[in-house]
Design an enzyme around this catalytic site. Structure first.
Site, PDB file in Angstrom:
ATOM      1  N   LYS A  80       0.852  -1.235  -0.234  1.00  0.00           N
ATOM      2  CA  LYS A  80      -0.236   0.176   0.343  1.00  0.00           C
ATOM      3  C   LYS A  80       0.979   1.271   0.050  1.00  0.00           C
ATOM      4  O   LYS A  80       2.699   0.866   0.580  1.00  0.00           O
ATOM      5  CB  LYS A  80      -0.885   0.129   0.989  1.00  0.00           C
ATOM      6  CG  LYS A  80      -1.588   0.545   1.458  1.00  0.00           C
ATOM      7  CD  LYS A  80      -3.214   0.361   0.988  1.00  0.00           C
ATOM      8  CE  LYS A  80      -4.831   0.928   0.431  1.00  0.00           C
ATOM      9  NZ  LYS A  80      -5.222   0.251   0.002  1.00  0.00           N
ATOM     10  N   GLY A 177     -22.905   4.734   5.677  1.00  0.00           N
ATOM     11  CA  GLY A 177     -22.030   5.268   4.498  1.00  0.00           C
ATOM     12  C   GLY A 177     -22.651   4.535   3.056  1.00  0.00           C
ATOM     13  O   GLY A 177     -22.683   4.161   2.789  1.00  0.00           O
ATOM     14  N   GLY A 179     -21.697   6.222   0.005  1.00  0.00           N
ATOM     15  CA  GLY A 179     -20.828   6.607  -1.094  1.00  0.00           C
ATOM     16  C   GLY A 179     -20.519   5.607  -1.975  1.00  0.00           C
ATOM     17  O   GLY A 179     -21.681   4.568  -2.588  1.00  0.00           O
ATOM     18  N   VAL A 181     -19.398   2.555  -2.873  1.00  0.00           N
ATOM     19  CA  VAL A 181     -20.027   1.222  -3.040  1.00  0.00           C
ATOM     20  C   VAL A 181     -20.696   1.098  -0.991  1.00  0.00           C
ATOM     21  O   VAL A 181     -22.140   0.338  -1.854  1.00  0.00           O
ATOM     22  CB  VAL A 181     -18.758   0.723  -1.539  1.00  0.00           C
ATOM     23  CG1 VAL A 181     -19.278  -0.856  -1.196  1.00  0.00           C
ATOM     24  CG2 VAL A 181     -17.520   0.383  -1.993  1.00  0.00           C
ATOM     25  N   TYR A 183     -23.730   2.709  -2.099  1.00  0.00           N
ATOM     26  CA  TYR A 183     -24.924   3.420  -2.706  1.00  0.00           C
ATOM     27  C   TYR A 183     -25.244   1.928  -3.549  1.00  0.00           C
ATOM     28  O   TYR A 183     -26.304   1.442  -3.638  1.00  0.00           O
ATOM     29  CB  TYR A 183     -24.900   4.018  -4.226  1.00  0.00           C
ATOM     30  CG  TYR A 183     -25.695   4.325  -4.488  1.00  0.00           C
ATOM     31  CD1 TYR A 183     -27.141   4.934  -4.579  1.00  0.00           C
ATOM     32  CD2 TYR A 183     -25.810   3.654  -6.047  1.00  0.00           C
ATOM     33  CE1 TYR A 183     -27.987   4.900  -5.752  1.00  0.00           C
ATOM     34  CE2 TYR A 183     -26.559   3.635  -6.849  1.00  0.00           C
ATOM     35  CZ  TYR A 183     -27.680   4.352  -6.897  1.00  0.00           C
ATOM     36  OH  TYR A 183     -28.576   4.159  -7.684  1.00  0.00           O
TER      37      TYR A 183
HETATM   38  N1  LIG Z   1     -14.280   1.559  -3.405  1.00  0.00           N
HETATM   39  C1  LIG Z   1     -13.930   0.247  -2.988  1.00  0.00           C
HETATM   40  O1  LIG Z   1     -13.797  -0.578  -3.849  1.00  0.00           O
HETATM   41  C2  LIG Z   1     -13.718  -0.055  -1.742  1.00  0.00           C
HETATM   42  C3  LIG Z   1     -12.430  -1.678  -1.624  1.00  0.00           C
HETATM   43  C4  LIG Z   1     -11.989  -1.885  -0.540  1.00  0.00           C
HETATM   44  C5  LIG Z   1     -13.342  -1.486   0.797  1.00  0.00           C
HETATM   45  N2  LIG Z   1     -13.803  -0.254   0.348  1.00  0.00           N
HETATM   46  C6  LIG Z   1     -14.133   0.135   1.480  1.00  0.00           C
HETATM   47  O2  LIG Z   1     -15.048   0.864   1.959  1.00  0.00           O
HETATM   48  C7  LIG Z   1     -15.436   2.602   2.609  1.00  0.00           C
HETATM   49  C8  LIG Z   1     -16.295   3.173   1.856  1.00  0.00           C
HETATM   50  O3  LIG Z   1     -15.606   3.167   0.498  1.00  0.00           O
HETATM   51  P1  LIG Z   1     -16.055   3.919  -1.081  1.00  0.00           P
HETATM   52  O4  LIG Z   1     -15.318   4.009  -2.410  1.00  0.00           O
HETATM   53  O5  LIG Z   1     -17.777   3.978  -1.327  1.00  0.00           O
HETATM   54  O6  LIG Z   1     -15.797   5.331   0.086  1.00  0.00           O
HETATM   55  P2  LIG Z   1     -16.284   6.723  -0.526  1.00  0.00           P
HETATM   56  O7  LIG Z   1     -15.215   7.806   0.212  1.00  0.00           O
HETATM   57  O8  LIG Z   1     -17.257   6.772  -1.901  1.00  0.00           O
HETATM   58  O9  LIG Z   1     -17.834   6.540   1.185  1.00  0.00           O
HETATM   59  C9  LIG Z   1     -17.945   6.714   2.310  1.00  0.00           C
HETATM   60  C10 LIG Z   1     -19.338   7.001   2.152  1.00  0.00           C
HETATM   61  O10 LIG Z   1     -19.516   7.267   3.828  1.00  0.00           O
HETATM   62  C11 LIG Z   1     -19.740   8.530   3.816  1.00  0.00           C
HETATM   63  N3  LIG Z   1     -18.946   8.748   5.283  1.00  0.00           N
HETATM   64  C12 LIG Z   1     -17.765   9.586   6.167  1.00  0.00           C
HETATM   65  N4  LIG Z   1     -17.514   9.695   7.983  1.00  0.00           N
HETATM   66  C13 LIG Z   1     -19.662   8.773   7.395  1.00  0.00           C
HETATM   67  C14 LIG Z   1     -19.356   8.839   8.780  1.00  0.00           C
HETATM   68  N5  LIG Z   1     -19.532   9.317   9.840  1.00  0.00           N
HETATM   69  N6  LIG Z   1     -20.784   8.131   9.029  1.00  0.00           N
HETATM   70  C15 LIG Z   1     -21.627   7.833   8.025  1.00  0.00           C
HETATM   71  N7  LIG Z   1     -21.239   8.645   6.575  1.00  0.00           N
HETATM   72  C16 LIG Z   1     -20.432   8.924   6.774  1.00  0.00           C
HETATM   73  C17 LIG Z   1     -18.713   9.202   3.247  1.00  0.00           C
HETATM   74  O11 LIG Z   1     -19.842  10.690   3.008  1.00  0.00           O
HETATM   75  C18 LIG Z   1     -19.300   8.775   1.679  1.00  0.00           C
HETATM   76  O12 LIG Z   1     -20.175   9.047   1.387  1.00  0.00           O
HETATM   77  C19 LIG Z   1     -14.099   2.850   2.458  1.00  0.00           C
HETATM   78  O13 LIG Z   1     -13.279   2.101   4.077  1.00  0.00           O
HETATM   79  C20 LIG Z   1     -13.372   1.834   1.707  1.00  0.00           C
HETATM   80  O14 LIG Z   1     -11.894   2.189   2.055  1.00  0.00           O
HETATM   81  C21 LIG Z   1     -13.266   0.478  -0.613  1.00  0.00           C
END
Ligand SMILES: NC(=O)c1ccc[n+]([C@@H]2O[C@H](COP(=O)([O-])OP(=O)(O)OC[C@H]3O[C@@H](n4cnc5c(N)ncnc54)[C@H](O)[C@@H]3O)[C@@H](O)[C@H]2O)c1
Length: 345
Positions: A80, A177, A179, A181, A183
């Site tokens: 990473k 959350g 975001g 994922v 959604y």
């Molecule tokens: N995107 C991927 O393919 C992927 C893969 C593996 C793991 N993840 C993990 O999954 C999680 C979500 O990833 P993502 O890509 O959707 O990120 P993202 O940033 O698109 O979405 C995160 C969401 O969480 C919200 N948020 C932040 N603080 C909050 C709180 N205190 N309470 C409620 N909501 C809150 C944000 O406003 C945002 O909408 C992260 O922890 C990421 O590390 C993502």
């Protein structure tokens, strides 16, 4: 700071501190383990409070990638990187080019990709300096929908194991959350008839899920109290901690966030409370699986591999049940064994 003694260090093979004065780049690349193949893991850009904080975050995430890739059955090791700085104000062509040159110097031992704070345009700049980049636009693309599909698959495995049901009709799920994922996870759950309780700090994201999927919205600090069957953390890490644990009503925790347990011991407490925890790096591997298919990308083949998350989690749950030990401990053991076995070959 004694790096070798840090708990997060965990016998990392290599740590590279990257500095480029002209562009202002300060970055750390961590290569945890390459027994299974080159270390693959995203690059995060974050405004860390301290360099120590950045290092510990990079080390924890890098080790997590070794375990994640091993449990997903991929021929990839774990690594990473983090770029220290504000992703809204400090991005530049020179910064990402300088980062790309550092990645290139590792000659393929570390392969980078997107993570929090980094977008496909940034990675396209990195790609001008090195070929050791995955998840580029026009190839495997945004991994988030595939991560969500994997979480959905794993959630079904957990519901089967804990609640002995195959369908999700009327199942109550809280999603924290909404975001990239969260959604897509809500969409899958809605399509299968689940009832959603959701929260996000971003009102627009909440409104969208309420409108499209009939979800009930609650405040961010109310999400833990909800009387639901499943809690799906899809925002930040460490949401399962001493403060939140007494509030959690769900019998299953299955979500996308990385590093969900504030400490390993919280896995023991979950087990004692009869809450089935789907280890984060097993259930959220869909994105990295998708990225691993980048060469001659074939989405059907990628999704077939993601379907294996169901069986992998069931193996973890069964071993936990028969041994009386927490699922996070079991997953760590299986991952470590796979990594050790790869070294013997
Ligand atoms: N995107 C991927 O393919 C992927 C893969 C593996 C793991 N993840 C993990 O999954 C999680 C979500 O990833 P993502 O890509 O959707 O990120 P993202 O940033 O698109 O979405 C995160 C969401 O969480 C919200 N948020 C932040 N603080 C909050 C709180 N205190 N309470 C409620 N909501 C809150 C944000 O406003 C945002 O909408 C992260 O922890 C990421 O590390 C993502």
């Amino acid at each position: 700071m004694a790096v070798f003694n840090l708990r997060a260090y965990d016998d990392h093979e290599q740590i590279v501190f990257c500095r480029d004065v002209e562009s202002g780049l300060k970055a750390i690349i961590c290569v945890h383990n390459t027994n299974l193949g080159p270390a693959v893991g995203g690059c995060r850009m974050w405004d860390y409070n301290s360099d120590e904080g950045a290092l510990i975050d990079a080390l924890r995430l890098s080790r997590g990638m070794t375990y994640k890739n091993a449990m997903a059955g991929l021929n990839m090791g774990g690594g990473k990187s983090v770029i220290i700085g504000n992703s809204k104000t400090m991005k530049s062509e020179e910064l990402f080019r300088a980062f790309g040159r550092f990645v290139d110097k590792l000659s393929g031992k570390y392969i980078t990709a997107e993570d929090v704070g980094i977008n496909p345009q940034d990675m396209a700049i990195v790609n001008k300096e090195t070929n050791h980049v995955l998840g580029l636009e026009g190839k495997s693309g945004d991994p988030s929908p595939v991560t969500a599909y994997g979480v959905f698959t794993g959630l079904k495995a957990a519901v089967k194991h804990r609640l002995d049901r195959d369908d999700l009709e009327g199942l109550k799920v809280s999603v924290q959350g909404l975001g990239h994922v969260g959604y897509y996870l809500c969409r899958h759950l809605h399509e299968q008839g689940a009832q959603l309780v959701v929260t996000d700090i971003n009102k627009e994201s909440v409104d969208r899920v309420v409108d499209e999927f009939g979800a009930k919205a609650v405040d961010t600090d109310e999400i833990y109290h909800q009387e639901v069957d499943v809690y799906a953390p899809c925002a930040l890490g460490a949401t399962i901690n001493d403060n939140t644990l007494p509030k959690i009503q769900a019998s299953v925790i299955a979500g996308a966030a990385n590093n969900q347990l504030a400490e390993d011991r919280h896995g023991d407490i979950l087990m004692q409370k009869g809450i089935l925890y789907a280890p984060d790096y097993v259930i959220n591997a869909g994105g990295i699986i998708n990225v691993s298919f980048e060469e001659n990308y074939d989405q059907a083949a990628a999704l077939k591999k993601v379907d294996e998350i169901y069986g992998t989690l069931t193996e973890v749950f069964d071993a936990s049940k028969s041994s009386g030990r927490p699922t996070n401990v079991i997953a760590d053991e299986i991952a470590r064994q796979r990594v050790a076995d790869a070294k013997k070959k």
